[in-house]
Design a protein around this motif. Structure first.
Motif, PDB file in Angstrom:
ATOM      1  N   MET A  62       0.867  -1.173   0.000  1.00 36.90           N
ATOM      2  CA  MET A  62       0.000   0.000   0.000  1.00 36.90           C
ATOM      3  C   MET A  62       0.904   1.223   0.000  1.00 36.90           C
ATOM      4  N   VAL A  63       0.816   1.999  -1.102  1.00 41.24           N
ATOM      5  CA  VAL A  63       1.698   3.147  -1.280  1.00 41.24           C
ATOM      6  C   VAL A  63       1.168   4.317  -0.457  1.00 41.24           C
ATOM      7  N   TYR A  64       2.076   4.919   0.272  1.00 39.34           N
ATOM      8  CA  TYR A  64       1.739   6.100   1.076  1.00 39.34           C
ATOM      9  C   TYR A  64       2.551   7.285   0.560  1.00 39.34           C
ATOM     10  N   PRO A  65       1.952   8.440   0.387  1.00 38.70           N
ATOM     11  CA  PRO A  65       0.621   8.866   0.851  1.00 38.70           C
ATOM     12  C   PRO A  65      -0.466   8.713  -0.206  1.00 38.70           C
ATOM     13  N   ALA A  66      -0.173   8.124  -1.353  1.00 36.52           N
ATOM     14  CA  ALA A  66      -1.180   8.033  -2.411  1.00 36.52           C
ATOM     15  C   ALA A  66      -2.285   7.045  -2.051  1.00 36.52           C
ATOM     16  N   ARG A  67      -1.999   6.076  -1.153  1.00 38.04           N
ATOM     17  CA  ARG A  67      -2.952   5.073  -0.724  1.00 38.04           C
ATOM     18  C   ARG A  67      -3.491   4.255  -1.897  1.00 38.04           C
ATOM     19  N   VAL A  68      -2.601   3.829  -2.738  1.00 36.06           N
ATOM     20  CA  VAL A  68      -2.946   2.939  -3.842  1.00 36.06           C
ATOM     21  C   VAL A  68      -2.198   1.636  -3.625  1.00 36.06           C
ATOM     22  N   THR A  69      -2.782   0.554  -4.144  1.00 37.37           N
ATOM     23  CA  THR A  69      -2.164  -0.758  -3.980  1.00 37.37           C
ATOM     24  C   THR A  69      -1.008  -0.930  -4.947  1.00 37.37           C
ATOM     25  N   CYS A  70      -0.104  -1.782  -4.530  1.00 40.98           N
ATOM     26  CA  CYS A  70       1.073  -2.067  -5.353  1.00 40.98           C
ATOM     27  C   CYS A  70       1.186  -3.573  -5.496  1.00 40.98           C
ATOM     28  N   ASP A  71       1.226  -4.046  -6.724  1.00 43.48           N
ATOM     29  CA  ASP A  71       1.309  -5.478  -6.984  1.00 43.48           C
ATOM     30  C   ASP A  71       2.667  -6.015  -6.596  1.00 43.48           C
ATOM     31  N   PRO A  72       2.707  -7.312  -6.215  1.00 44.67           N
ATOM     32  CA  PRO A  72       4.002  -7.899  -5.849  1.00 44.67           C
ATOM     33  C   PRO A  72       4.871  -8.112  -7.074  1.00 44.67           C
ATOM     34  N   PRO A  73       6.162  -8.344  -6.876  1.00 43.50           N
ATOM     35  CA  PRO A  73       7.067  -8.603  -8.018  1.00 43.50           C
ATOM     36  C   PRO A  73       6.637  -9.868  -8.767  1.00 43.50           C
ATOM     37  N   THR A  74       7.053  -9.924 -10.008  1.00 43.83           N
ATOM     38  CA  THR A  74       6.646 -11.043 -10.871  1.00 43.83           C
ATOM     39  C   THR A  74       7.808 -11.933 -11.271  1.00 43.83           C
ATOM     40  N   THR A  75       8.897 -11.874 -10.581  1.00 41.38           N
ATOM     41  CA  THR A  75      10.042 -12.718 -10.909  1.00 41.38           C
ATOM     42  C   THR A  75       9.750 -14.170 -10.571  1.00 41.38           C
ATOM     43  N   ASP A  76      10.471 -15.080 -11.226  1.00 46.87           N
ATOM     44  CA  ASP A  76      10.252 -16.509 -10.971  1.00 46.87           C
ATOM     45  C   ASP A  76      10.592 -16.890  -9.543  1.00 46.87           C
ATOM     46  N   LEU A  77      11.662 -16.318  -9.008  1.00 46.00           N
ATOM     47  CA  LEU A  77      12.037 -16.635  -7.633  1.00 46.00           C
ATOM     48  C   LEU A  77      10.972 -16.171  -6.654  1.00 46.00           C
ATOM     49  N   PHE A  78      10.400 -15.010  -6.911  1.00 48.56           N
ATOM     50  CA  PHE A  78       9.372 -14.499  -5.996  1.00 48.56           C
ATOM     51  C   PHE A  78       8.108 -15.359  -6.084  1.00 48.56           C
ATOM     52  N   LYS A  79       7.778 -15.806  -7.286  1.00 47.35           N
ATOM     53  CA  LYS A  79       6.610 -16.674  -7.433  1.00 47.35           C
ATOM     54  C   LYS A  79       6.825 -17.990  -6.698  1.00 47.35           C
ATOM     55  N   LEU A  80       8.042 -18.551  -6.812  1.00 50.42           N
ATOM     56  CA  LEU A  80       8.330 -19.787  -6.092  1.00 50.42           C
ATOM     57  C   LEU A  80       8.234 -19.579  -4.587  1.00 50.42           C
ATOM     58  N   CYS A  81       8.744 -18.461  -4.112  1.00 46.61           N
ATOM     59  CA  CYS A  81       8.646 -18.166  -2.675  1.00 46.61           C
ATOM     60  C   CYS A  81       7.193 -17.976  -2.257  1.00 46.61           C
ATOM     61  N   THR A  82       6.392 -17.374  -3.129  1.00 41.12           N
ATOM     62  CA  THR A  82       4.979 -17.185  -2.802  1.00 41.12           C
ATOM     63  C   THR A  82       4.258 -18.519  -2.683  1.00 41.12           C
ATOM     64  N   GLU A  83       4.582 -19.455  -3.571  1.00 40.65           N
ATOM     65  CA  GLU A  83       3.963 -20.777  -3.481  1.00 40.65           C
ATOM     66  C   GLU A  83       4.297 -21.462  -2.154  1.00 40.65           C
ATOM     67  N   TRP A  84       5.574 -21.473  -1.790  1.00 39.90           N
ATOM     68  CA  TRP A  84       5.955 -22.082  -0.516  1.00 39.90           C
ATOM     69  C   TRP A  84       5.375 -21.296   0.672  1.00 39.90           C
ATOM     70  N   GLY A  85       5.280 -19.984   0.536  1.00 43.36           N
ATOM     71  CA  GLY A  85       4.653 -19.197   1.595  1.00 43.36           C
ATOM     72  C   GLY A  85       3.195 -19.560   1.788  1.00 43.36           C
ATOM     73  N   ASN A  86       2.450 -19.755   0.667  1.00 41.48           N
ATOM     74  CA  ASN A  86       1.065 -20.195   0.772  1.00 41.48           C
ATOM     75  C   ASN A  86       0.974 -21.600   1.368  1.00 41.48           C
ATOM     76  N   PHE A  87       1.946 -22.439   1.046  1.00 45.10           N
ATOM     77  CA  PHE A  87       1.975 -23.790   1.612  1.00 45.10           C
ATOM     78  C   PHE A  87       2.071 -23.735   3.140  1.00 45.10           C
ATOM     79  N   TYR A  88       3.018 -22.978   3.668  1.00 48.65           N
ATOM     80  CA  TYR A  88       3.182 -22.884   5.125  1.00 48.65           C
ATOM     81  C   TYR A  88       2.029 -22.105   5.766  1.00 48.65           C
ATOM     82  N   ASN A  89       1.456 -21.167   5.037  1.00 49.07           N
ATOM     83  CA  ASN A  89       0.298 -20.437   5.549  1.00 49.07           C
ATOM     84  C   ASN A  89      -0.880 -21.380   5.736  1.00 49.07           C
ATOM     85  N   ALA A  90      -1.068 -22.307   4.787  1.00 48.24           N
ATOM     86  CA  ALA A  90      -2.140 -23.287   4.909  1.00 48.24           C
ATOM     87  C   ALA A  90      -1.850 -24.286   6.031  1.00 48.24           C
TER      88      ALA A  90
END
Length: 1479
Positions: free
Chosen positions: A697-725
């Motif tokens: 969340m960008v301040y002070p504009a208060r707009v959302t910011c999408d996460p990075p789209t790199t392959d490493l970040f996507k892989l980390c997101t998958e494992w993060g969702n795994f441990y979150n579940a």
């Protein structure tokens, strides 16, 4: 000669003869050890305190040194015999081995005897006691003599008695053998003339005749031995005779009177009386109903006669002659049964129509008792008349407080009154007339002596002591004006039982606080007068000085110490009984038991109520919950992030989100702890899994910011969702409390698109045991996709649900993923190494603690084998080997080499598992520790190709494309898994060889060869093996650090050197100059020193935390607090620079160790602190965890650091552990739980959440199998709410010689490990007390069911006010035959002297109910007050004044209570009515 000395090391007494050699000695003058054993003397005897654990060696050595050295040396110089010659006491003081003996031996008595008067060698030595005096008995069968020597606890008194020729000199008697009869004080002696005699100490009592022994020559063959109380055994080669010595008295009451008399008499006079009493044979008819009263009268009249008062009861009816005495003929015919029936019928008809006024006022049964008195003033007994009166009076006063012995009291009172009247003790005479006037009016005294003889007798009688009574002392104690400063001194004549009761009352009034108060009130001998032994004295002082407890609690504890139980307190007079009940109610309330029932899961309101009671003054739980929340977007402050206009804002935002994602991805690891088993599944909806938000969340504009789209970040997101579940699934209750079937799991996962989320949910359900009945069709369907998330989740989850079961079906599933279990197969399936690693982990969980040698051997091969081309690329090779080590350790947990003994050995000489693991840890040729058969078919005639010969083993030169390894084991890959497997395999075995193998090398050269992070594993493994040696002290930690490291840390790093301060108190930090830096850089590798030091202390602290996690105890003696201080001390060494005040030695230590080492050690130390304080939400540990979480700002280069994911994960884990299950859970203390805790917190640093190359991160959740619920929740079943009450916890004794630990805490609270508890008591005050014993396995199982199925709830309820009918039923149930006043009036004895009008008025007064305003808080007290009227109605006229005085005391005691004026006035009015009756 040394053997002779060593045989004396463990003796408790040393009594050797001067003219005879001890065992192991020689006549050679060159052998000096014999002189130590030739020491015995009557000139001095010393008794020291008995040896007790807890005394330090220094104290023992000091006492023994003074005892031995002072004995012979002083007397040798100064003491002479009558002829002027010096006395030779032997060479004890000149022996050089005395000091050696002092440090090892515990002497009870050292006795040194002159050589010229020494008796023949004694072959039997024993201690006898008689009337409180001790005697040393030396029996010499060869010389046929026995020497009896008086000894005292005071050494100086003993010396004066023996040296100065006091009256108690040693005597020598002719004796063939002797033995002391326990509990009787009698010594049985077989004389040289074949007679058998009784001795009391050193005085002969009387001969006894034993047909088999006495006056017969074969008595020489008999030997006497102690057999039992009042029994002694005479044994020869053919026979054994058990002799029973008659008791001094038969009844307990007469025994009590005799003891009281002897305590008041002088010791010598008491000895004479006891000898005189025992010397007379008394025929006792045990079948007589009045045996106790008869024996009491005999004892009292015997005592009176020995003080010069001859008292005869001339009014006792004569015994009717027996038919034998009348010549065997009856004097008149026997009345027939018909005549007896007719006489009884006429009598009852007459009684039924007879009016009350027809009864005579003086009944014929109340006849006068006449005593004749004569005096003997010639003897010494008259000097002890006052002592006898004090004894009788104190016994009467004790019995006035006990309603059970009122009959005996009425028997003893006339004798006490007569003695007071004879001795002209006017105050006491008046007291007895006032208290027992109606009874004593029947006593008549007739003097048979002249007035001159009477006056002559009185001249020898001492004057009376100051008057006192038991009731007056109680009245003084309960007087509200009495304080601890003006409490009156207790008379010395008060008996032990009365003194104990008075002490309880005084303690309940908060009048006693320390030894000084007791000394001022009772006297210097207060411990002896209270009957306190050495051990009970410790408990007494602990209770009295317990500032945490209030006065009623101390009084209740004293009641337990003095063993005044409920049954005994029922017989106390009403005032002390009511006060004792009040103290017990205020301290506890009652005793009940528990029954485990399946309860409703706690709702949110109940959880908030428990949180508010446990942590009233802060919002720590809310803070931890916010820090573990990963569902909120990350705030991006662009005005701070963007430092120049030229920078690309999108790139800055992506980089910032990538860095802060380390924190977001690690939050589920801590949230799994925090929300563990706190929710129930819904039957209509699927499992709620919170969103893992990695956007911004960008301040002070208060707009959302999408996460990075790199392959490493996507892989980390998958494992993060795994441990979150996984964390979300762990929120559900365990399979013990929640039943989840296969359909619900399939329904919950059907609408989830991400396989990572499905896999994480599956793993979490498996860890909670919900996959035990999972449909194998769905399992194979998920596994057939070869998705790594589903595969990892099922392989570990299924094994966790079947934990330690060795299930065959799950074993087959795991075997399909492990080539070393499958063997050759035509299928060529390329499996992800992550899945194979999960399968190895599942293998360890499935066969945990089974000792399966077949699987264990194969896992050893997997740890040590070299890579081949089929296994490439081997990115997860280190994690695979490490998990193989974990699995091996779980399977062989605590088995050592014992499991291999049941396996049929091969012909080939294969080293044992332990040796192979040591080879892999320290390095060795691979063919010595890895044994794999060649896949090629063997040729029969070639020995080298046989399957289990050296030639048939796997070649050490494996063909691999990426890794080339030689013939030796690669210890960089195998050392760590082999080390942890070895430590788990020999856990708590205390195998010194394994411990030495695991210990760190003692030289710098060998330490430099170790991979630094393996030091942690080796030290932790050594601690696991030597588990009992773990202590919560800095000395324990230092002993694990090699001495060379400690020396170089002080010299090269200046670590541990005290910091100097200037005049203003500021620290002076002196930096090393360049020359010194260069010198130490050339001498030693300071990196090795620092890393070895830090890894060692972190492993040692982790071992301390594992052993003492959540242990209980009082705050001032809590072992957890001591362990925490040790861990905190070492934590401050590795804190980040600038976060604390650190000395330069610690700064240099961290600098040379490096960032990774410092981070790893700090993380482990914080984890250790959180494990130690599990479930307590400790603020100090929470601050350290937040410091680790915020030590580096996200603006710094977190990506390049490579350790931020590990730091963030550890900090979140620590926060979650502190509030595990919202404060409900704690770690178990069994071996398997300790192993799982070590595995889940192992300090391997991954680069990111998706990095499983060195450590398989799904294992971070294995802690869920190692925890148990321990939150105790008092639940008011009447109000249906959680309440806050006290819990009294009693720990089991770990050492028999130490006192049992009892302490209090406020519930709801976390209990210590249930296996360490002896009992707990919940409640007190206005709530019932629930007492739970945990001494047996069944009781422990019940409590565990209460914690799990019952969610820790202990059902308690408030005391209620009983109805009038219930109170009456409770009151009447206390008596077997309740009587009312009219029944009392129909009895001629009790109706004497009472006017009917006064009786009617009395009844009207008694009909008024006596109620407490606080009867709901003290229902047991109210029940007793309800019985006061009934008790008063049943009181005999002879005891009316005694009852009136008791009621006065009760009224005064009620005056102390607030708002109880009405009840006190009612009691006083009842006492006034009783007083107004004419007696």
């Amino acid at each position: 000669m040394r053997g002779g000395l060593e045989r004396n090391i463990h003796t408790r007494g040393l009594a050797r003869m001067a003219n005879d050699e001890g065992p192991g000695t020689s006549n050679s003058p060159t052998q000096s050890y014999g002189r130590l054993q030739t020491t015995s003397s009557p000139y001095r005897t010393h008794l020291t305190h008995r040896f007790r654990r807890g005394y330090s060696n220094a104290e023992l050595l000091r006492d023994f040194t003074r005892m031995i050295r002072d004995t012979p040396r002083n007397l040798t110089r100064n003491n002479t015999q009558g002829n002027g010659e010096h006395v030779d006491f032997g060479d004890l003081e000149r022996d050089p081995d005395v000091d050696l003996l002092l440090s090892k031996v515990c002497f009870e008595c050292v006795y040194v005897e002159p050589k010229h008067s020494a008796m023949p060698k004694a072959n039997k030595v024993f201690i006898s006691t008689f009337v409180g005096e001790m005697y040393l008995n030396l029996v010499s069968t060869s010389g046929e003599v026995m020497k009896i020597i008086p000894i005292y606890k005071n050494a100086e008194k003993t010396r004066r008695n023996l040296v100065e020729g006091a009256k108690h000199e040693p005597i020598t008697i002719e004796c063939l053998d002797a033995a002391f009869v326990m509990k009787s004080g009698i010594t049985i002696v077989i004389g040289a003339d074949h007679t058998t005699q009784m001795y009391g100490g050193n005085k002969k009592i009387a001969p006894i005749f034993i047909p088999e022994i006495s006056n017969k020559r074969q008595s020489r063959n008999y030997r006497l031995f102690q057999f039992a109380n009042n029994r002694v055994a005479a044994i020869n080669e053919m026979h054994m005779i058990v002799l029973e010595i008659p008791k001094t008295v038969i009844c307990e009451s007469t025994n009590q009177i005799m003891k009281t008399c002897f305590l008041n008499f002088e010791r010598e006079f008491a000895r004479k009386l006891l000898i005189k009493w025992r010397s007379v044979k008394r025929d006792v008819d045990l079948d007589r109903l009045d045996l106790e009263q008869r024996e009491l009268a005999d004892v009292v009249m015997f005592m009176l006669e020995n003080v010069g008062v001859r008292l005869i009861n001339v009014s006792e009816p004569e015994r009717a002659p027996t038919p034998e005495e009348r010549g065997g003929k009856q004097m008149r015919p026997r009345v027939s049964e018909a005549e007896v029936t007719e006489m009884m019928k006429d009598f009852f008809q007459e009684m039924a129509f007879r009016q009350k006024a027809d009864f005579p006022l003086v009944h014929e049964d109340r006849r006068q008792t006449v005593f004749t008195v004569d005096f003997d003033s010639t003897g010494e007994g008259s000097q002890h008349a006052r002592d006898l009166f004090n004894a009788l009076h104190s016994q009467c006063e004790e019995w006035t407080g006990n309603t059970l012995v009122r009959i005996l009291l009425m028997k003893l009172v006339p004798y006490t009154y007569i003695l007071a009247k004879i001795l002209n003790y006017r105050d006491y005479e008046k007291y007895y007339l006032d208290m027992f006037g109606s009874f004593l009016e029947q006593v008549t005294i007739e003097f048979k002596c002249t007035e001159e003889g009477y006056n002559k007798y009185l001249e020898t009688v001492p004057p009376p002591t100051t008057f006192w009574s038991f009731y007056d002392i109680i009245a003084h104690l309960i007087d509200e004006r009495t304080t601890s400063g003006d409490i009156q001194k207790m008379p010395t004549e008060v008996t032990k039982n009365c003194a104990q009761l008075l002490t309880i009352l005084a303690s309940g009034r908060d009048l006693l606080h320390n030894d000084m108060d007791l000394q001022m009130w009772i006297g210097k001998d207060w411990a002896q007068r209270l009957g306190l032994s050495r051990e009970s004295l410790k408990s007494f002082r602990t209770i009295l000085r317990d500032t945490r407890s209030n006065a009623p609690c101390r009084a209740a504890n004293l009641m337990k110490l003095f063993k005044i139980e409920v049954d005994q307190s029922d017989y106390l007079i009403i005032a002390p009984k009511i006060l004792c009940m009040k103290y017990q109610t205020d301290a506890f309330a009652g005793m009940t038991s528990i029954v485990p029932t399946r309860c409703v899961h706690p709702n949110m309101e109940e959880m908030r109520s428990i949180t508010g009671m446990r942590w009233k003054h802060d919002i720590r739980k809310r803070n931890v919950q916010m820090m573990l929340d990963s569902s909120r977007p990350i705030l991006i402050a662009t005005n701070i992030l963007r430092k120049s206009e030229e920078e690309n804002m999108k790139e800055l935002q992506d980089r910032f989100l990538t860095q802060t994602s380390f924190r977001t991805f690690s939050q589920p690891f801590g949230r799994g702890f925090f929300e563990f088993r706190t929710a129930l599944p819904s039957l209509l909806t699927s499992l709620h899994i919170p969103r893992l938000c990695v956007g911004g969340m960008v301040y002070p504009a208060r707009v959302t910011c999408d996460p990075p789209t790199t392959d490493l970040f996507k892989l980390c997101t998958e494992w993060g969702n795994f441990y979150n579940a996984v964390a979300a699934a762990l929120r559900l209750g365990s399979s013990d409390t929640v039943l989840i079937d296969n359909e619900w799991i399939v329904m919950a996962s059907k609408n989830i698109k991400s396989t990572a989320v499905v896999g994480g949910m599956t793993l979490g359900l498996g860890l909670n045991g919900h996959l035990a009945n999972f449909n194998m069709y769905h399992a194979h369907q998920m596994l057939s996709t070869f998705d790594k998330f589903n595969s990892v989740a099922l392989l570990i989850g299924l094994s966790a649900s079947k934990f330690k079961t060795c299930d065959n079906q799950i074993h087959k599933i795991l075997a399909t993923y492990l080539s070393f279990l499958m063997g050759p197969t035509p299928l060529e399936i390329k499996l992800d190494f992550t899945i194979q690693t999960a399968a190895v982990c599942g293998l360890g969980l499935l066969f945990a603690d089974s000792g399966n040698m077949n699987i264990a051997k194969k896992l050893v091969n997997e740890i040590g084998k070299a890579p081949n081309k089929e296994d490439e690329p081997v990115t997860d090779r280190a994690a695979y080997k490490l998990c193989a080590g974990f699995a091996l350790g779980l399977i062989m947990l605590g088995k050592g080499n014992g499991a291999a003994s049941a396996v049929i050995p091969f012909k080939q000489n294969i080293p044992p598992l332990s040796k192979r693991l040591i080879y892999m840890m320290k390095g060795m040729r691979r063919d010595q520790c890895v044994f794999l058969p060649q896949p090629a078919a063997p040729i029969v005639n070639e020995v080298t190709n046989l399957p289990f010969s050296n030639g048939g083993l796997m070649s050490s030169n494996q063909v691999a494309n990426h890794v080339k390894e030689g013939d030796n084991v690669n210890i960089h890959q195998s050392a760590e898994p082999a080390t942890i497997a070895l430590g788990l395999m020999f856990m708590k075995t205390h195998n010194k060889f394994i411990a030495e193998s695991l210990s760190l090398p003692s030289t710098i050269t060998e330490l430099e060869r170790l991979r630094p992070d393996t030091i942690y594993s080796r030290v932790l493994g050594q601690c696991l093996v030597m588990w009992n040696d773990i202590k919560p002290t800095q000395e324990f930690v230092k002993n694990l650090i090699p001495q060379v490291i400690q020396d170089y840390a002080t010299a090269a790093l200046h670590f541990g050197i005290p910091v100097r301060r200037d005049e203003d108190g500021e620290e002076i930090h002196e930096a090393l100059d360049d020359n010194e830096e260069k010198y130490w850089a050339d001498i030693v590798d300071r990196v090795t020193i620092a890393q070895t030091f830090l890894y060692t202390i972190s492993a040692a602290c982790m071992a301390i935390a594992l052993k003492y996690s959540s242990c209980g105890g009082p705050k001032e003696h809590n072992v957890v607090n001591a362990a925490f201080r040790v861990i905190e001390y070492y934590t401050k060494i590795v804190l980040p620079d600038g976060k604390s005040t650190k000395d330069m030695g610690s700064v240099r230590m961290c600098f040379h160790a490096g960032a990774y080492t410092r981070s790893s050690c700090l993380s482990m130390l914080i984890t250790a602190m959180s494990i130690l304080r599990v479930g307590t939400a400790d603020l100090e540990v929470m601050r350290y965890a937040r410091l680790l979480r915020l030590c580096d700002k996200p603006e710094s280069d977190w990506i390049a650091m490579g350790k931020k994911h590990f730091e963030q994960m550890v900090s979140h884990q620590a926060l979650g552990i502190l509030l595990m299950g919202e404060g409900r859970y704690a770690f178990k203390k069994d071996d398997i739980s300790i192993a799982l805790t070590i595995i889940s917190t192992f300090p391997t640093i991954p680069q990111s959440v998706s990095d499983n190359s060195h450590y398989h991160q799904p294992l971070r959740f294995l802690w869920s199998l190692a925890v148990e619920p321990r939150l105790l929740v008092p639940y008011d079943c009447g109000e249906s709410c959680v309440v806050e009450v006290d819990v009294t916890i009693t720990l089991k004794k770990k050492d028999k010689n130490k006192q049992q630990i009892v302490y209090k805490q406020t519930a709801p609270s976390l209990l210590p490990p249930l296996e360490d508890l002896h009992s707990i008591s919940v409640g007190g005050g206005k709530y019932e007390m629930v007492h739970i014993k945990l001494q047996t396995e069944e009781e422990l199982k019940v409590m565990k069911d209460v914690m799990s199925v019952g969610h820790g709830r202990i059902m308690i309820k408030k005391f209620k006010v009983n109805t009038a009918n219930e109170k009456l039923a409770q009151a009447t149930s206390l008596y077997e035959r309740p009587l009312n006043l009219m029944e009392m009036l129909q009895n001629p004895r009790t109706s004497y002297g009472i006017d009917e009008v006064e009786v009617k008025e009395m009844i009207e007064k008694l009909d008024e109910q006596i109620n407490l305003n606080s009867s709901d808080q003290y229902p047991n007290v109210q029940v007793q007050l309800s019985t006061v009227r009934d008790t008063t109605e049943r009181t005999l006229i002879d005891l009316a004044q005694l009852e009136r005085k008791s009621l006065r005391l009760l009224g005064d005691s009620l005056d102390l209570w607030t708002d109880e004026v009405n009840a006190a006035n009612g009691i006083h009015a009842l006492a006034d009515n009783l007083q107004s009756i004419r007696i």
